[in-house]
Design a protein around this motif. Structure first.
Motif, PDB file in Angstrom:
ATOM      1  N   SER B 222       8.712  -1.502  10.830  1.00  0.00           N
ATOM      2  CA  SER B 222       9.656  -2.779  10.283  1.00  0.00           C
ATOM      3  C   SER B 222       9.608  -2.940   8.827  1.00  0.00           C
ATOM      4  O   SER B 222      10.641  -3.066   8.429  1.00  0.00           O
ATOM      5  N   ILE B 223       8.301  -3.174   8.175  1.00  0.00           N
ATOM      6  CA  ILE B 223       8.345  -3.347   6.803  1.00  0.00           C
ATOM      7  C   ILE B 223       9.086  -2.296   6.107  1.00  0.00           C
ATOM      8  O   ILE B 223       9.765  -2.405   5.004  1.00  0.00           O
ATOM      9  N   LEU B 224       8.952  -1.109   6.387  1.00  0.00           N
ATOM     10  CA  LEU B 224       9.716  -0.077   5.899  1.00  0.00           C
ATOM     11  C   LEU B 224      11.195   0.067   6.011  1.00  0.00           C
ATOM     12  O   LEU B 224      12.033   0.505   5.196  1.00  0.00           O
ATOM     13  N   ASN B 225      11.455  -0.324   7.444  1.00  0.00           N
ATOM     14  CA  ASN B 225      12.912  -0.364   7.584  1.00  0.00           C
ATOM     15  C   ASN B 225      13.471  -1.533   6.811  1.00  0.00           C
ATOM     16  O   ASN B 225      14.857  -1.247   6.179  1.00  0.00           O
ATOM     17  N   GLN B 226      13.073  -2.739   6.770  1.00  0.00           N
ATOM     18  CA  GLN B 226      13.442  -3.677   5.938  1.00  0.00           C
ATOM     19  C   GLN B 226      13.539  -3.473   4.477  1.00  0.00           C
ATOM     20  O   GLN B 226      14.820  -3.503   3.877  1.00  0.00           O
ATOM     21  N   LEU B 227      12.659  -2.714   3.984  1.00  0.00           N
ATOM     22  CA  LEU B 227      12.671  -2.292   2.668  1.00  0.00           C
ATOM     23  C   LEU B 227      13.682  -1.294   2.207  1.00  0.00           C
ATOM     24  O   LEU B 227      14.439  -1.511   1.188  1.00  0.00           O
ATOM     25  N   PHE B 228      13.944  -0.492   3.206  1.00  0.00           N
ATOM     26  CA  PHE B 228      15.052   0.574   3.018  1.00  0.00           C
ATOM     27  C   PHE B 228      16.453   0.087   2.984  1.00  0.00           C
ATOM     28  O   PHE B 228      17.290   0.599   2.393  1.00  0.00           O
ATOM     29  N   SER B 229      16.416  -0.992   3.771  1.00  0.00           N
ATOM     30  CA  SER B 229      17.795  -1.595   4.109  1.00  0.00           C
ATOM     31  C   SER B 229      18.173  -2.337   2.945  1.00  0.00           C
ATOM     32  O   SER B 229      19.260  -2.493   2.599  1.00  0.00           O
ATOM     33  N   GLU B 230      17.363  -3.199   2.339  1.00  0.00           N
ATOM     34  CA  GLU B 230      17.581  -3.937   1.199  1.00  0.00           C
ATOM     35  C   GLU B 230      17.658  -3.239  -0.107  1.00  0.00           C
ATOM     36  O   GLU B 230      18.240  -3.907  -0.989  1.00  0.00           O
ATOM     37  N   HIS B 231      16.809  -2.206  -0.307  1.00  0.00           N
ATOM     38  CA  HIS B 231      16.850  -1.260  -1.497  1.00  0.00           C
ATOM     39  C   HIS B 231      17.060   0.107  -1.219  1.00  0.00           C
ATOM     40  O   HIS B 231      16.427   0.843  -1.141  1.00  0.00           O
ATOM     41  N   GLY B 232      18.392   0.209  -1.158  1.00  0.00           N
ATOM     42  CA  GLY B 232      18.866   1.607  -0.556  1.00  0.00           C
ATOM     43  C   GLY B 232      18.820   2.666  -1.886  1.00  0.00           C
ATOM     44  O   GLY B 232      18.783   3.939  -1.606  1.00  0.00           O
ATOM     45  N   ASP B 233      18.398   2.124  -3.084  1.00  0.00           N
ATOM     46  CA  ASP B 233      18.024   2.963  -4.190  1.00  0.00           C
ATOM     47  C   ASP B 233      16.946   3.319  -4.645  1.00  0.00           C
ATOM     48  O   ASP B 233      16.461   3.916  -5.424  1.00  0.00           O
ATOM     49  N   ILE B 234      15.797   2.913  -3.470  1.00  0.00           N
ATOM     50  CA  ILE B 234      14.563   3.462  -3.718  1.00  0.00           C
ATOM     51  C   ILE B 234      14.370   4.896  -3.900  1.00  0.00           C
ATOM     52  O   ILE B 234      14.835   5.464  -3.024  1.00  0.00           O
ATOM     53  N   ASP B 235      13.803   5.598  -4.847  1.00  0.00           N
ATOM     54  CA  ASP B 235      13.357   6.760  -4.986  1.00  0.00           C
ATOM     55  C   ASP B 235      12.261   7.390  -4.996  1.00  0.00           C
ATOM     56  O   ASP B 235      11.667   8.321  -5.126  1.00  0.00           O
ATOM     57  N   GLY B 236      11.126   6.293  -4.870  1.00  0.00           N
ATOM     58  CA  GLY B 236       9.739   6.771  -5.022  1.00  0.00           C
ATOM     59  C   GLY B 236       9.055   5.750  -4.205  1.00  0.00           C
ATOM     60  O   GLY B 236       9.346   4.474  -4.093  1.00  0.00           O
ATOM     61  N   VAL B 237       7.891   5.998  -3.458  1.00  0.00           N
ATOM     62  CA  VAL B 237       7.310   5.161  -2.443  1.00  0.00           C
ATOM     63  C   VAL B 237       5.538   5.432  -3.043  1.00  0.00           C
ATOM     64  O   VAL B 237       5.310   6.684  -2.993  1.00  0.00           O
ATOM     65  N   PHE B 238       4.962   4.212  -3.159  1.00  0.00           N
ATOM     66  CA  PHE B 238       3.396   4.632  -3.293  1.00  0.00           C
ATOM     67  C   PHE B 238       2.885   3.602  -2.210  1.00  0.00           C
ATOM     68  O   PHE B 238       2.842   2.390  -2.279  1.00  0.00           O
ATOM     69  N   ALA B 239       2.212   4.343  -1.356  1.00  0.00           N
ATOM     70  CA  ALA B 239       1.760   3.739  -0.025  1.00  0.00           C
ATOM     71  C   ALA B 239       0.291   3.599  -0.300  1.00  0.00           C
ATOM     72  O   ALA B 239      -0.563   4.543  -0.895  1.00  0.00           O
ATOM     73  N   THR B 240      -0.294   2.514   0.201  1.00  0.00           N
ATOM     74  CA  THR B 240      -1.730   2.372  -0.031  1.00  0.00           C
ATOM     75  C   THR B 240      -2.744   2.971   1.043  1.00  0.00           C
ATOM     76  O   THR B 240      -3.744   2.758   1.163  1.00  0.00           O
ATOM     77  N   SER B 241      -2.048   3.900   1.869  1.00  0.00           N
ATOM     78  CA  SER B 241      -2.693   4.599   3.134  1.00  0.00           C
ATOM     79  C   SER B 241      -1.748   5.823   3.378  1.00  0.00           C
ATOM     80  O   SER B 241      -0.726   5.579   3.361  1.00  0.00           O
ATOM     81  N   ASP B 242      -2.457   6.618   3.798  1.00  0.00           N
ATOM     82  CA  ASP B 242      -1.942   8.107   4.505  1.00  0.00           C
ATOM     83  C   ASP B 242      -1.098   7.620   5.451  1.00  0.00           C
ATOM     84  O   ASP B 242       0.072   8.115   5.760  1.00  0.00           O
ATOM     85  N   ILE B 243      -1.530   6.754   6.419  1.00  0.00           N
ATOM     86  CA  ILE B 243      -0.972   6.082   7.622  1.00  0.00           C
ATOM     87  C   ILE B 243       0.486   5.536   7.406  1.00  0.00           C
ATOM     88  O   ILE B 243       1.671   5.930   7.856  1.00  0.00           O
ATOM     89  N   ILE B 244       0.592   4.668   6.421  1.00  0.00           N
ATOM     90  CA  ILE B 244       1.570   4.000   5.775  1.00  0.00           C
ATOM     91  C   ILE B 244       2.801   4.917   5.226  1.00  0.00           C
ATOM     92  O   ILE B 244       3.965   5.074   5.551  1.00  0.00           O
ATOM     93  N   ALA B 245       2.109   6.064   4.562  1.00  0.00           N
ATOM     94  CA  ALA B 245       2.882   7.017   3.937  1.00  0.00           C
ATOM     95  C   ALA B 245       3.475   7.706   5.228  1.00  0.00           C
ATOM     96  O   ALA B 245       4.915   8.102   5.015  1.00  0.00           O
ATOM     97  N   ALA B 246       2.976   7.834   5.987  1.00  0.00           N
ATOM     98  CA  ALA B 246       3.385   8.737   7.276  1.00  0.00           C
ATOM     99  C   ALA B 246       4.515   8.190   7.882  1.00  0.00           C
ATOM    100  O   ALA B 246       5.712   8.695   8.214  1.00  0.00           O
ATOM    101  N   TYR B 247       4.474   6.812   8.007  1.00  0.00           N
ATOM    102  CA  TYR B 247       5.497   5.890   8.434  1.00  0.00           C
ATOM    103  C   TYR B 247       6.663   5.989   7.344  1.00  0.00           C
ATOM    104  O   TYR B 247       7.741   6.040   7.962  1.00  0.00           O
ATOM    105  N   ALA B 248       6.575   6.068   6.083  1.00  0.00           N
ATOM    106  CA  ALA B 248       7.513   6.126   5.193  1.00  0.00           C
ATOM    107  C   ALA B 248       8.299   7.346   5.548  1.00  0.00           C
ATOM    108  O   ALA B 248       9.532   7.539   5.387  1.00  0.00           O
TER     109      ALA B 248
END
Lengths: 324, 324
Positions: B222-248
């Motif tokens: 849900s965090i990532l869904n909200q993030l991508f909805s509010e910021h459609g122009d994001i072109d890079g993600v630095f996640a603090t764990s591989d699990i979060i990155a997998a959700y990304a």
């Protein structure tokens, strides 16, 4: 029947000393302790369990023997075991046995010395001799050993659900990647179900076993590479864990096979990760939390000298997602 | 300074009884034990450590306090800790503290009662008052508490490597999903590095914190869904764990963003799974095995009364794979 006096005589110590060793009470040197254990073993001395448990000092520790807590299935299982054990006032001691039989034996010795009150045993070791004739609180996980109570989910049902799904989706040649069938695990029934059902339906099948260290992830990719190279016409995979299924997804990508269009995949366990993979894994769900809770309940009942049910088999559930 | 006599008097027992409780020797009823502990606490009695360790009976158990062994990072860490502890003749007792401070406190009490010889503490609890003024073998993991030796990897370096990579690959608006910065963890330095470097380069950035229970997976999607909805122009993600990155990765698929073409992703930890995901995760590798081995070495040295290095910070490594 040898008595405590015989043990004392053989070990060259007093009866009080033997009693202290048995009840883990008072100060005993390690050398004396060993002498007493040796005499007990040589004489096949079995202490009167009831009298003993009345006296003995509980450690409130449950030993948990699993292949490795680094595997998501056992990590999640151990998390739940610890949670429910804690509710009952127990702490858990974790042993990653891998295939090390000696390490496992040490935990059994701790049980004999009252350093742990009971053991939840889910290891994959080949020999289980040490467990026979033990009269201590032990519950096994996905294994049937002697007369110990065991916890499992219905592996035959799981194999049936997975195989039937792949057939109903039109698969004509199905590969099954299972653990090592030399190991005496109830999980082998998944493979039996797979074999019987594909035979019944006249569906071509290939079964590949992993090596003895079934959780050595490094082997999965090469097993799958070889499988897809030798059998380019496989259109269904039933993997015995979600991790193996995830490797199948990866190798499909390498072979430019589209999932689920060209090839359908069913995993096993339904670990948390199964829903993160893209596409999300279709899998057979084992009710891990319920199984862990019952394992703790059964071991605590045994510790308290209460009766427990011997066979505890949970139904599994097909989780249909995007890979079929 | 209160003495052992004061404790005996307050508890209404003999000095010998207090000594037995301290050294966990001889038979002591639970009621007496509790009386003695209470008196010790009320008087702030600190037993003479050296005299005590000479007498005390070792349990050869190390307590391991982590948020949850069900998380792949801590599952792998615990596996290695157990492996190295076993080499040194120690067993491990695992506590999944989640955010339960009381549970953690019980382990500290076990340490005081000599039921465990030392504690490797990697929990994420907010309050760590109980640890202050303790003079027992403790080593912390990714936390700096009082004067305890700690083990960490270089979080600032990790944040720098990840952010610089995304910038060098042309990202113009980078999101950072981090843990909860209220928790006093060294991992927060990853976020500091991210902030400083994006500022330096004038790169637009969004930082999103997870809630307090940073390993509650359900929140990630849900965090990532909200993030991508509010910021459609994001072109890079630095996640603090591989699990979060997998959700990304998963959410990118939902938003029809192609990785790495439309959006680049860097994870953290390099758990085994990082290489199974498709595309394989670019990530920052923490040398888990080395860190676990040193944690065990440091705790065993403390138990043996030897000196240990206080700050033990390992370099991290950028593992460039397919998501950048």
């Amino acid at each position: 029947m040898p008595t405590i006096k015989d043990v004392a005589q053989k070990a060259g110590v007093t009866v009080t000393t033997v009693s202290r060793v048995l009840n883990n009470r008072g100060y005993i040197s390690e050398a004396t302790r060993q002498k007493v254990y040796q005499a007990m073993e040589e004489l096949h001395y079995q202490p009167n369990e009831i009298a003993r448990s009345l006296h003995r000092r509980k450690s409130n520790i449950i030993g948990v023997i699993i292949p490795t807590v680094a595997h998501p299935f056992f990590g999640e299982l151990t998390n739940f075991i610890e949670f429910y054990a804690y509710q009952q006032g127990y702490k858990i001691m974790v042993c990653n046995s891998h295939l090390n039989r000696d390490k496992e034996k040490e935990y059994i010795d701790m049980l004999k010395r009252n350093q742990v009150d009971g053991i939840i045993m889910g290891s994959h070791t080949l020999d289980v001799e040490e467990y026979h004739n033990l009269r201590y609180p032990i519950v096994t996980f996905d294994r049937k050993i002697g007369d110990f109570p065991y916890i499992a989910s219905n592996n035959y049902q799981g194999g049936t659900l997975a195989t039937n799904l792949l057939i109903s989706k039109g698969c004509k040649k199905i590969a099954h990647i299972c653990g090592n069938l030399t190991l005496d695990l109830l999980a082998n029934q998944r493979s039996e179900a797979f074999q019987e059902i594909t035979n019944q339906h006249g569906i071509e099948s290939v079964t590949v076993q992993t090596n003895m260290d079934v959780f050595d992830d490094d082997q999965y990719e090469s097993i799958l590479n070889q499988l897809f190279s030798e059998h380019g016409d496989i259109d269904g995979v039933f993997a015995t864990s979600d991790i193996i299924a995830a490797y199948a997804l990866k190798v499909c990508r390498l072979f430019k096979k589209e999932v689920p269009h060209d090839i359908k995949i069913v995993g096993y366990d339904d670990v948390k990760l199964a829903s993160i993979f893209v596409p999300q894994l279709t899998t057979i769900r084992q009710p891990l939390e319920d199984m862990a809770a019952l394992a703790v309940e059964v071991i605590v009942k045994q510790i308290n000298g209460e009766n427990t049910s011997l066979e505890n088999v949970f139904p599994v559930k097909l989780m249909e997602r995007q890979t079929t």
